[in-house]
Enzyme design. Sequence first.
Site, PDB file in Angstrom:
ATOM      1  N   GLU A  84       0.723  -1.188   0.048  1.00 28.03           N
ATOM      2  CA  GLU A  84       0.072  -0.107   0.166  1.00 28.03           C
ATOM      3  C   GLU A  84       0.797   1.296  -0.117  1.00 28.03           C
ATOM      4  OE1 GLU A  84      -0.696   0.220   4.820  1.00 28.03           O
ATOM      5  OE2 GLU A  84      -2.284  -0.349   3.633  1.00 28.03           O
TER       6      GLU A  84
ATOM      7  N   HIS B 224      -3.654   2.705   6.967  1.00 34.53           N
ATOM      8  CA  HIS B 224      -2.737   2.360   8.064  1.00 34.53           C
ATOM      9  C   HIS B 224      -1.922   3.271   8.571  1.00 34.53           C
ATOM     10  CE1 HIS B 224      -3.167  -1.966   6.816  1.00 34.53           C
ATOM     11  NE2 HIS B 224      -3.878  -1.897   7.954  1.00 34.53           N
TER      12      HIS B 224
END
Length: 292
Positions: free
Chosen positions: A213, A251
Amino acid sequence: MAIFLTENSRVLVQGMTGAEGMKHTRRMLTAGTTVVGGVNPRKAGRTADFDGMKLPVFAGVAEAMRETGADTTVIFVPPAFTLKAGLEAIAAGIELAVVITEGVPVHDTAALWAHASAAGNTTRVIGPNCPGLISPGKSNAGIIPADITGPGRVGLVSKSGTLTYQLMYELRDLGFSTCVGIGGDPIVGTTHVDCLQAFQDDPETDAIVMIGEIGGDAEERAADYIAAHVTKPVVGYVAGFTAPEGKTMGHAGAIISGSSGTAEAKQKALEAAGVRVGRTPTETAKLLRALL
């Protein structure tokens, strides 16, 4: 075979008697995991009942290992106590510590990583802020649903728990050797590279799926490793192609600085290493099927 977690793994649960610990211990047992006990100093000497199976509760990890032969621990404790629980597991010399807890201070994770390194990396730490890992049909340590897929010859490593589940579902017809959710915090105990190396060395893993990511440079470092050391087919997916510029997404580790850490930069690095990169989980699954 599988990596890190096998049918022979004997699992402890630190925090087993809490709400999350009880729920997921029951799910792990249902999946066939050999859970041998829990750790809670305040409830030492008692047992916890799981649909008729009574598991002992110990005062500490070292005692639990002596009594049960445990080699793996899954940590379900609040963030304020996670460092202490992890340090105890490392001091006891357990082989694998899976830290599920979300919201662990980065300083604590750094201290845990440093302590494990200073202890000779006897204990492999996975997480924190991760779903754990599963070797389908063999063992499940964490919160990954066990009924998404079955055993097979694909290895999966992912920063994202949700995307771990998605790719497991997309490739359920092929099945997996092991799926590892490493967590998306800025510092994690086990990296993409660690898992890539293990899958490369596993004779029963034929292909690898790597999910990353935006933020950081973990995927770029993984690309360098793949180019130099991985001969098995690898496909990748990088979450965040549509993330608004300048925004922190998902995150804690998904932080972009300038052009560094973007999905496009990661895609370019992976493709330069020979990795086929999909723009969606479904496209990524199709790319893998085309390589097999």
